[in-house]
Scaffold this motif. Structure first.
Motif, PDB file in Angstrom:
ATOM      1  N   ALA A 106       0.837  -1.202   0.000  1.00 15.98           N
ATOM      2  CA  ALA A 106       0.000   0.000   0.000  1.00 15.98           C
ATOM      3  C   ALA A 106       0.873   1.255   0.000  1.00 15.98           C
ATOM      4  O   ALA A 106       0.557   2.257  -0.676  1.00 15.98           O
ATOM      5  CB  ALA A 106      -0.919  -0.008   1.216  1.00 15.98           C
ATOM      6  N   ASN A 110       1.117   4.260  -2.713  1.00 13.14           N
ATOM      7  CA  ASN A 110       1.062   5.690  -2.374  1.00 13.14           C
ATOM      8  C   ASN A 110       2.161   6.471  -3.092  1.00 13.14           C
ATOM      9  O   ASN A 110       1.932   7.575  -3.612  1.00 13.14           O
ATOM     10  CB  ASN A 110       1.200   5.876  -0.861  1.00 13.14           C
ATOM     11  N   GLY A 303      -7.869   3.645  10.914  1.00 15.76           N
ATOM     12  CA  GLY A 303      -8.948   2.711  10.570  1.00 15.76           C
ATOM     13  C   GLY A 303      -8.536   1.260  10.600  1.00 15.76           C
ATOM     14  O   GLY A 303      -9.214   0.406  10.017  1.00 15.76           O
ATOM     15  N   THR A 304      -7.428   0.961  11.277  1.00 21.36           N
ATOM     16  CA  THR A 304      -6.975  -0.429  11.303  1.00 21.36           C
ATOM     17  C   THR A 304      -7.870  -1.258  12.223  1.00 21.36           C
ATOM     18  O   THR A 304      -8.127  -0.879  13.365  1.00 21.36           O
ATOM     19  CB  THR A 304      -5.527  -0.517  11.796  1.00 21.36           C
ATOM     20  N   GLU A 336      -7.460  -5.015   8.180  1.00 22.68           N
ATOM     21  CA  GLU A 336      -7.538  -3.993   7.145  1.00 22.68           C
ATOM     22  C   GLU A 336      -7.353  -2.616   7.761  1.00 22.68           C
ATOM     23  O   GLU A 336      -7.459  -2.442   8.984  1.00 22.68           O
ATOM     24  CB  GLU A 336      -8.883  -4.065   6.421  1.00 22.68           C
ATOM     25  N   GLY A 337      -7.071  -1.662   6.908  1.00 19.89           N
ATOM     26  CA  GLY A 337      -6.892  -0.290   7.359  1.00 19.89           C
ATOM     27  C   GLY A 337      -6.502   0.607   6.197  1.00 19.89           C
ATOM     28  O   GLY A 337      -6.548   0.200   5.025  1.00 19.89           O
ATOM     29  N   ASN A 338      -6.115   1.826   6.510  1.00 19.85           N
ATOM     30  CA  ASN A 338      -5.735   2.816   5.499  1.00 19.85           C
ATOM     31  C   ASN A 338      -4.387   3.422   5.869  1.00 19.85           C
ATOM     32  O   ASN A 338      -4.060   3.558   7.056  1.00 19.85           O
ATOM     33  CB  ASN A 338      -6.778   3.930   5.414  1.00 19.85           C
ATOM     34  N   THR A 340      -1.750   6.752   4.654  1.00 20.76           N
ATOM     35  CA  THR A 340      -1.580   7.986   3.882  1.00 20.76           C
ATOM     36  C   THR A 340      -0.121   8.429   3.975  1.00 20.76           C
ATOM     37  O   THR A 340       0.475   8.378   5.057  1.00 20.76           O
ATOM     38  CB  THR A 340      -2.492   9.094   4.436  1.00 20.76           C
ATOM     39  N   PHE A 349      -2.825   7.968  -0.938  1.00 22.24           N
ATOM     40  CA  PHE A 349      -3.731   7.297   0.012  1.00 22.24           C
ATOM     41  C   PHE A 349      -4.087   5.922  -0.545  1.00 22.24           C
ATOM     42  O   PHE A 349      -4.473   5.792  -1.716  1.00 22.24           O
ATOM     43  CB  PHE A 349      -5.006   8.117   0.213  1.00 22.24           C
ATOM     44  N   SER A 350      -3.960   4.882   0.290  1.00 25.02           N
ATOM     45  CA  SER A 350      -4.304   3.518  -0.134  1.00 25.02           C
ATOM     46  C   SER A 350      -4.866   2.736   1.049  1.00 25.02           C
ATOM     47  O   SER A 350      -4.579   3.040   2.217  1.00 25.02           O
ATOM     48  CB  SER A 350      -3.074   2.780  -0.678  1.00 25.02           C
ATOM     49  N   SER A 351      -5.638   1.739   0.721  1.00 27.35           N
ATOM     50  CA  SER A 351      -6.149   0.798   1.726  1.00 27.35           C
ATOM     51  C   SER A 351      -5.326  -0.481   1.663  1.00 27.35           C
ATOM     52  O   SER A 351      -4.769  -0.829   0.616  1.00 27.35           O
ATOM     53  CB  SER A 351      -7.622   0.484   1.465  1.00 27.35           C
ATOM     54  N   LYS A 353      -5.277  -4.713   3.123  1.00 31.56           N
ATOM     55  CA  LYS A 353      -6.122  -5.762   3.689  1.00 31.56           C
ATOM     56  C   LYS A 353      -5.430  -7.110   3.540  1.00 31.56           C
ATOM     57  O   LYS A 353      -4.908  -7.438   2.475  1.00 31.56           O
ATOM     58  CB  LYS A 353      -7.479  -5.804   2.980  1.00 31.56           C
TER      59      LYS A 353
END
Length: 522
Positions: A106, A110, A303-304, A336-338, A340, A349-351, A353
């Motif tokens: 991820a 970015n 958001g993990t 999962e999470g995001n 930056t 920005f990427s997610s 998982k």
């Protein structure tokens, strides 16, 4: 000529002499019969007490065997649920480890986004500014992150063989536990059916050596009662078996509810928090993420979250509470999470998982670079209970019955025994008078009659109840189940229906009819 008065009185006394002998003889005969009857009655009562004691002991002992079996099911069911919890934890660790490679990729994505932004700025300045140099640097950093992701995938792959071995071992352990459950059930079933197996035959030598064996038809009632306590076994006269899928949902929900906090719910603080990275990943990993862009990039992870569950399919992983239809056909985990990144004049920005699951088709693992071999899991109770002795992750589930006359499905245990009271040998039992224990009486024209002074045979019947009661004042409020070892046994009074069923099974139809008469004590 008149006789003297003295001579007349002597003659009258001689005529009356001997009448007392007749009365005395009759009295002695009646007394002898009463003594004989007293001895025989005492002997019969003693034999009857021994027989009833043996019947009570046998019924209670068989009930104790059933209670121990049900308690074993409860403890071993917990061991099965614990095995699923361990499987969930294994998947949680593998998913968390696999997250490292996904986070690196991820980050690579970015920096490719940042390279595109720098390219746009380079075009805007007609290729005459620093943005053009930043393109190559961003692409190089992206490649470094991608290579690091592959390296972390290789590290996870090195553990996958051990992971597969652990899963196979846990899956096999569940099979072995249930095989032991079936063995205990079959042996207990045989014991309550014949009243002799597993040490029960020794009871006769202590209480009533001459008692009969348990009537086979009554033993069959016991076997049916015990089978009816376990959902999935053949049973007559109680609730029908639930489906294998319904039984699977019970164990699945219990296994998921038993998970510890980290495998069940892994989260990191929200956006803006200085601790927004997953705490369960090593600090050295995050330092490496900073070192690749030479500590010149600003990153934010938010958001993990992650979880591991026994589910029907991957779509149920993030559903809360009890899901209808969750038959536990796979063990799965995901994180999962995001992420930056801000570097130079660009922003990315990427997610990310990671997923891993095991099922009967071999499972899978994402990221793909960390996957090797197959993750096999047979599923929770995927077969009918009778087909699980050799394979299949089955367990014992209590079959509840809403009818209070059926004691809510708690098993009842009966005994019916008989014993010959008459000894038949006057040397050992002289009070029986002769081999037939009868006295023949002749009464003139009224004919002959026989008086039996000793009872020929007697019978005894007993009933016990295997019941569930958790310790404590509110223990009765907990419904019977096979996940807590609080099963006990006690002698229990007969109902008219029970008595009729047992007596008819024993072939004593007259006693069965008498048991239904109002006022007859059971």
């Amino acid at each position: 000529m008149h006789l003297p008065v003295l001579l007349l009185s002597r003659t009258r006394r001689r005529i009356q002499r001997g009448q007392a002998i007749v009365l005395g003889s009759l009295s002695f005969l009646v007394l002898a019969l009463m003594v004989t009857l007293s001895f025989n009655l005492s002997h019969a009562l003693r034999q009857k007490m021994s027989l009833q004691q043996h019947s009570d002991t046998l019924s209670f002992s068989m009930a104790v065997l059933e209670a121990r079996a049900l308690n074993y099911y409860a403890v071993s069911n917990r061991a099965i649920a614990t095995s699923y919890v361990a499987m969930n934890s294994l998947h949680a660790y593998m998913s968390a480890a696999s997250l490292t490679g996904e986070m690196m990729r991820a980050s690579s994505n970015n920096f490719m986004q940042i390279a595109l932004i720098e390219f746009g700025l380079c075009v805007a300045c007609e290729f005459m500014c620093d943005h053009c140099e930043h393109i190559a640097e961003a692409i190089q950093i992206a490649n470094d992150f991608s290579d690091a992701g592959d390296d972390y995938d290789d590290k996870v792959k090195d553990f996958e063989s051990n992971f597969n071995t652990a899963m196979e071992g846990l899956d096999l352990m569940v099979d072995n536990i249930h095989t032991a459950q079936r063995s205990v059930h079959d042996k207990t079933l045989q014991a309550v059916k014949d009243g002799r197996s597993h040490g029960l035959s020794q009871l006769k030598s202590y209480t009533a050596p001459n008692a009969s064996e348990l009537v086979s038809a009554v033993g069959s009632i016991n076997a049916n009662e015990f089978n009816c306590a376990v959902d999935g076994m053949e049973c007559q006269g109680s609730e029908s078996n639930s489906s294998p899928e319904a039984r699977a949902r019970v164990m699945t929900e219990i296994a998921n509810a038993t998970r510890s906090g980290w495998p069940a719910t892994r989260t990191s603080p929200g956006m803006g928090s200085p601790m927004n990275k997953p705490k369960y990943l090593n600090a050295q990993f995050f330092q490496e993420m900073d070192d690749i862009p030479n500590n010149e990039a600003q990153k934010m992870i938010n958001g993990t979250r992650g979880t591991a569950k026994t589910v029907k399919d991957n779509g149920q992983l993030t559903q809360g509470g009890r899901e209808g239809g969750n038959e536990g056909s796979m063990v799965a985990a995901q994180d999962e999470g995001n992420i930056t990144h801000q570097w130079k004049h660009g922003f990315g920005f990427s997610s990310f998982k990671s997923e891993i699951w095991s099922d009967d088709s071999g499972g899978d693992h994402k990221g793909d670079g960390a996957h090797s071999g197959q993750h096999r899991f047979e599923g929770v109770n995927v077969r009918a209970l009778t087909g699980c002795a050799g394979s299949g992750n089955c367990f014992m589930k209590f079959r509840a019955n809403p009818d209070p006359d059926r004691d809510w499905g708690q098993p009842r245990v009966y005994s019916y025994l008989s014993m010959r009271f008459r000894v038949g040998d006057t040397k050992r039992a002289p009070w029986e008078l002769n081999s037939s224990a009868q006295v023949k009486l002749t009464h003139g024209q009224q004919g002959d009659g026989n008086l039996t002074v000793a009872a020929t045979e007697g019978m005894a019947m007993s009933k016990s109840l295997v019941y569930y009661h958790r310790f404590g004042d509110d223990g009765w409020k907990e419904a019977p189940n096979l996940f807590a070892p609080y099963w006990r046994a006690k002698l229990h009074p007969y109902t008219k229906g029970d008595a009729q069923q047992v007596l008819e099974a024993a072939g004593n139809s007259e006693a069965a009819q008498m048991s239904q008469v109002e006022g007859v004590a059971l």
